[in-house]
Motif scaffolding. Structure first.
Motif, PDB file in Angstrom:
ATOM      1  N   ALA A 169       0.821  -1.214   0.000  1.00  0.00           N
ATOM      2  CA  ALA A 169       0.000   0.000   0.000  1.00  0.00           C
ATOM      3  C   ALA A 169       0.858   1.269   0.000  1.00  0.00           C
ATOM      4  N   ASP A 170       2.160   1.124  -0.223  1.00  0.00           N
ATOM      5  CA  ASP A 170       3.094   2.264  -0.266  1.00  0.00           C
ATOM      6  C   ASP A 170       3.160   3.034   1.046  1.00  0.00           C
ATOM      7  N   ILE A 171       3.033   2.309   2.163  1.00  0.00           N
ATOM      8  CA  ILE A 171       3.232   2.910   3.483  1.00  0.00           C
ATOM      9  C   ILE A 171       4.693   2.710   3.866  1.00  0.00           C
ATOM     10  N   HIS A 172       5.386   3.795   4.188  1.00  0.00           N
ATOM     11  CA  HIS A 172       6.806   3.711   4.511  1.00  0.00           C
ATOM     12  C   HIS A 172       7.018   2.795   5.718  1.00  0.00           C
ATOM     13  N   ALA A 173       8.096   2.009   5.687  1.00  0.00           N
ATOM     14  CA  ALA A 173       8.368   1.042   6.751  1.00  0.00           C
ATOM     15  C   ALA A 173       8.468   1.709   8.120  1.00  0.00           C
ATOM     16  N   VAL A 174       9.086   2.894   8.182  1.00  0.00           N
ATOM     17  CA  VAL A 174       9.228   3.598   9.460  1.00  0.00           C
ATOM     18  C   VAL A 174       7.870   4.100   9.939  1.00  0.00           C
ATOM     19  N   LEU A 223      -3.905  11.635  13.121  1.00  0.00           N
ATOM     20  CA  LEU A 223      -3.044  12.623  12.464  1.00  0.00           C
ATOM     21  C   LEU A 223      -1.782  11.977  11.911  1.00  0.00           C
ATOM     22  N   LEU A 224      -1.201  11.035  12.656  1.00  0.00           N
ATOM     23  CA  LEU A 224       0.007  10.337  12.192  1.00  0.00           C
ATOM     24  C   LEU A 224      -0.280   9.517  10.934  1.00  0.00           C
ATOM     25  N   ILE A 225      -1.483   8.953  10.872  1.00  0.00           N
ATOM     26  CA  ILE A 225      -1.884   8.181   9.688  1.00  0.00           C
ATOM     27  C   ILE A 225      -2.134   9.113   8.508  1.00  0.00           C
ATOM     28  N   THR A 226      -2.781  10.246   8.779  1.00  0.00           N
ATOM     29  CA  THR A 226      -3.145  11.188   7.702  1.00  0.00           C
ATOM     30  C   THR A 226      -1.924  11.916   7.153  1.00  0.00           C
ATOM     31  N   PHE A 227      -1.005  12.285   8.056  1.00  0.00           N
ATOM     32  CA  PHE A 227       0.180  13.044   7.646  1.00  0.00           C
ATOM     33  C   PHE A 227       1.451  12.272   8.036  1.00  0.00           C
ATOM     34  N   PRO A 228       1.890  11.336   7.209  1.00  0.00           N
ATOM     35  CA  PRO A 228       3.051  10.493   7.538  1.00  0.00           C
ATOM     36  C   PRO A 228       4.326  11.293   7.807  1.00  0.00           C
ATOM     37  N   GLU A 229       4.438  12.486   7.220  1.00  0.00           N
ATOM     38  CA  GLU A 229       5.661  13.273   7.378  1.00  0.00           C
ATOM     39  C   GLU A 229       5.883  13.738   8.817  1.00  0.00           C
ATOM     40  N   ILE A 230       4.844  13.703   9.639  1.00  0.00           N
ATOM     41  CA  ILE A 230       5.016  14.061  11.053  1.00  0.00           C
ATOM     42  C   ILE A 230       6.078  13.166  11.676  1.00  0.00           C
ATOM     43  N   ALA A 231       5.994  11.867  11.397  1.00  0.00           N
ATOM     44  CA  ALA A 231       6.957  10.912  11.947  1.00  0.00           C
ATOM     45  C   ALA A 231       8.226  10.840  11.110  1.00  0.00           C
ATOM     46  N   LEU A 232       8.107  11.041   9.807  1.00  0.00           N
ATOM     47  CA  LEU A 232       9.253  10.825   8.912  1.00  0.00           C
ATOM     48  C   LEU A 232      10.188  12.024   8.808  1.00  0.00           C
ATOM     49  N   TRP A 233       9.716  13.207   9.187  1.00  0.00           N
ATOM     50  CA  TRP A 233      10.529  14.410   8.963  1.00  0.00           C
ATOM     51  C   TRP A 233      11.874  14.358   9.688  1.00  0.00           C
ATOM     52  N   LEU A 234      11.860  14.007  10.953  1.00  0.00           N
ATOM     53  CA  LEU A 234      13.102  14.015  11.740  1.00  0.00           C
ATOM     54  C   LEU A 234      14.109  12.981  11.246  1.00  0.00           C
ATOM     55  N   PRO A 235      13.712  11.698  11.026  1.00  0.00           N
ATOM     56  CA  PRO A 235      14.694  10.745  10.487  1.00  0.00           C
ATOM     57  C   PRO A 235      15.176  11.100   9.088  1.00  0.00           C
ATOM     58  N   LYS A 236      14.307  11.686   8.256  1.00  0.00           N
ATOM     59  CA  LYS A 236      14.742  12.112   6.920  1.00  0.00           C
ATOM     60  C   LYS A 236      15.747  13.240   6.994  1.00  0.00           C
ATOM     61  N   THR A 237      15.601  14.090   8.023  1.00  0.00           N
ATOM     62  CA  THR A 237      16.505  15.222   8.180  1.00  0.00           C
ATOM     63  C   THR A 237      17.856  14.803   8.753  1.00  0.00           C
ATOM     64  N   LEU A 238      17.843  13.954   9.792  1.00  0.00           N
ATOM     65  CA  LEU A 238      19.069  13.620  10.518  1.00  0.00           C
ATOM     66  C   LEU A 238      19.708  12.308  10.063  1.00  0.00           C
ATOM     67  N   MET A 239      18.898  11.358   9.560  1.00  0.00           N
ATOM     68  CA  MET A 239      19.432  10.067   9.103  1.00  0.00           C
ATOM     69  C   MET A 239      18.824   9.700   7.741  1.00  0.00           C
ATOM     70  N   PRO A 240      19.064  10.535   6.720  1.00  0.00           N
ATOM     71  CA  PRO A 240      18.386  10.329   5.431  1.00  0.00           C
ATOM     72  C   PRO A 240      18.647   8.955   4.795  1.00  0.00           C
ATOM     73  N   LYS A 241      19.845   8.409   5.002  1.00  0.00           N
ATOM     74  CA  LYS A 241      20.167   7.117   4.380  1.00  0.00           C
ATOM     75  C   LYS A 241      19.378   5.965   4.976  1.00  0.00           C
ATOM     76  N   SER A 242      18.877   6.149   6.198  1.00  0.00           N
ATOM     77  CA  SER A 242      18.182   5.053   6.875  1.00  0.00           C
ATOM     78  C   SER A 242      16.696   4.977   6.523  1.00  0.00           C
ATOM     79  N   VAL A 243      16.175   5.967   5.798  1.00  0.00           N
ATOM     80  CA  VAL A 243      14.748   5.984   5.473  1.00  0.00           C
ATOM     81  C   VAL A 243      14.505   6.071   3.966  1.00  0.00           C
ATOM     82  N   LEU A 244      15.427   5.555   3.204  1.00  0.00           N
ATOM     83  CA  LEU A 244      15.249   5.583   1.756  1.00  0.00           C
ATOM     84  C   LEU A 244      14.119   4.665   1.333  1.00  0.00           C
TER      85      LEU A 244
END
Length: 436
Positions: free
Chosen positions: A356-361, A415-436
């Protein structure tokens, strides 16, 4: 005899449900439920299942579980919790519903050190529930807010559930830690707003405005303890240590603080702490082993593929699938401990989320936040049981207040389900290679 997928699923799930219904502990029920299928299918042997159990323990990352538990126990026994409560009091005690606000704030601070919700409920509840009752708070509210705020222990990093999730599904634990930070803070904010509402309705008092001297004393007292999450999270994000090594550092640092800096842990207490840690860790790790065997059996008979095909046939899209995933975790969390649920349900639903294209994190955060509700909802509700026991109440007496407090937390989950970037923003910013 070759057992079919449908028959295997019916036997495994049916036996497990019956065993749990007759009050067999979940970890034992998971292992015992596999026996009939092993006896019926010629392709399976008891040694194969035992090998699966032992393989689940052959994970370096799972060593972090007992060490985070040890750190939490050292914190409680070393009176470090008292210092965190004093810090929380000067930071939030002046707000309406003072001690209720302190309860939420100290849970957030403790979560950033221990990773254990049950340790939070026990350690903070023993101090704050009696104190709140003495100041005129309803006992039911004191128990409910203590139980509900303690769930942040598995959401705010470091989190034992995130360590298990990362180890089982091969996801960066550092990314999971970072992903849990913002949702944890949002839940803390929702809980503090709820306390504010209760204070206005019932006229609960503030804990008084602190003086500058009290501010300085509280920060000085808890400052060393608050360095723990800096070492743990900073070390992992910076690539300096693994999650297991960070857990060892947290436990060792907690021991140094309690034994040599604050001098509140004696040799006799240390023996008790080690025994309690070993006992609780063995319960968690035994559950991991039997759940891994049960999950492997489901995978052997292609049950995950069956579920993926069923859910994807409805074409619900990412949002609809995420809602179904959250609902299933919420349902399982009512009856089963979080760790077995992660291993069984998490591994089954992971392909569904991927399809369903839901990011693993994000999938992990949805699952962990949903499972956190199970810690305060009957019949399982371990944190609720601990808090109610401290308050001298029956769980039924507290359910109404728990339900009210959980409503804004449920809004945060949506809200976390509706806006996935709430959870993904910090790891994408600080550990981008781990959330590809």
């Amino acid at each position: 005899m070759i057992v079919s997928t449908g028959l295997a699923c019916i036997i495994l799930v049916g036996c497990f449900v019956v065993l749990v219904a007759i009050r067999v502990p979940v970890s034992f029920a998971l292992g015992l439920a596999t026996i009939p299928v092993v006896a019926m299918d010629l392709r399976l042997t008891p040694f194969l299942i035992m090998d699966r159990v032992f393989q689940s323990y052959n994970s370096f990352i799972l060593l972090a579980v007992p060490f985070f538990l040890l750190a939490a126990n050292l914190m409680n026994s070393g009176k470090i919790t008292d210092r965190l409560i004093e810090l929380a009091r000067v930071l939030t005690g002046w707000l309406p519903g003072g001690l209720g606000q302190v309860n939420v704030a100290v849970s957030m601070l403790f979560a950033g050190i221990s990773g254990s919700s049950t340790a939070d409920a026990a350690g903070c509840g023993k101090i704050l529930i009696p104190a709140m009752v003495r100041q005129g708070y309803d006992t039911r509210f004191a128990v409910a807010i203590t139980a509900c705020s303690s769930v942040m222990g598995v959401i705010i990093p470091p989190s034992i559930l995130m360590v298990v999730w990362g180890g089982v599904m091969s996801i960066s634990v550092g990314a999971l830690f970072l992903a849990g930070a913002i949702p944890g803070i949002m839940i803390a904010g929702a809980l503090m707003a709820t306390v504010y509402g209760y204070a206005k309705v019932y006229g609960y008092p503030t804990a008084g405005k602190p003086t500058l001297a009290e501010f300085w004393s509280a920060f000085k007292g808890a400052g060393l303890a608050m360095l723990t999450p800096v070492f743990v999270i900073g070390g992992i994000v910076g690539g300096i240590v693994t999650p297991t090594e960070s857990a060892i550092i947290a436990a060792f640092y907690s021991f140094i603080l309690g034994a040599f800096v604050y001098r509140t842990i004696t040799a006799r207490e240390l023996v008790t702490i080690l025994y309690d840690t070993g006992r609780f860790a063995s319960i968690s790790l035994f559950a991991i082993g039997t759940a891994s065997a049960f999950g492997w059996m489901l995978a052997f008979f292609d049950v995950p593929r069956l579920i993926v095909g069923l859910l994807t046939s409805f074409e619900m899209g990412s949002f609809g699938t995420a809602i179904v995933i959250a609902a299933l975790f919420l349902l399982f969390g009512l009856f089963i401990d979080a760790i077995p649920t992660i291993i069984i349900l998490g591994t089954v639903l992971f392909p569904v989320a991927t399809a369903a294209d839901i990011h693993a994190v994000n999938f992990a955060i949805i699952g962990i936040v949903s499972l956190a509700f199970g810690l305060v909802t009957p019949p399982y509700g371990l944190c609720l049981l601990i808090s109610a026991s401290i308050g001298g109440l029956n769980v039924v007496q507290v359910v109404r207040d728990v339900a009210i407090i959980l409503i804004p937390m449920l809004v945060i989950l949506i809200l976390l389900i509706t806006f996935p970037e709430i959870a993904l923003w910090l790891p994408k910013t600080l550990m981008p290679k781990s959330v590809l």
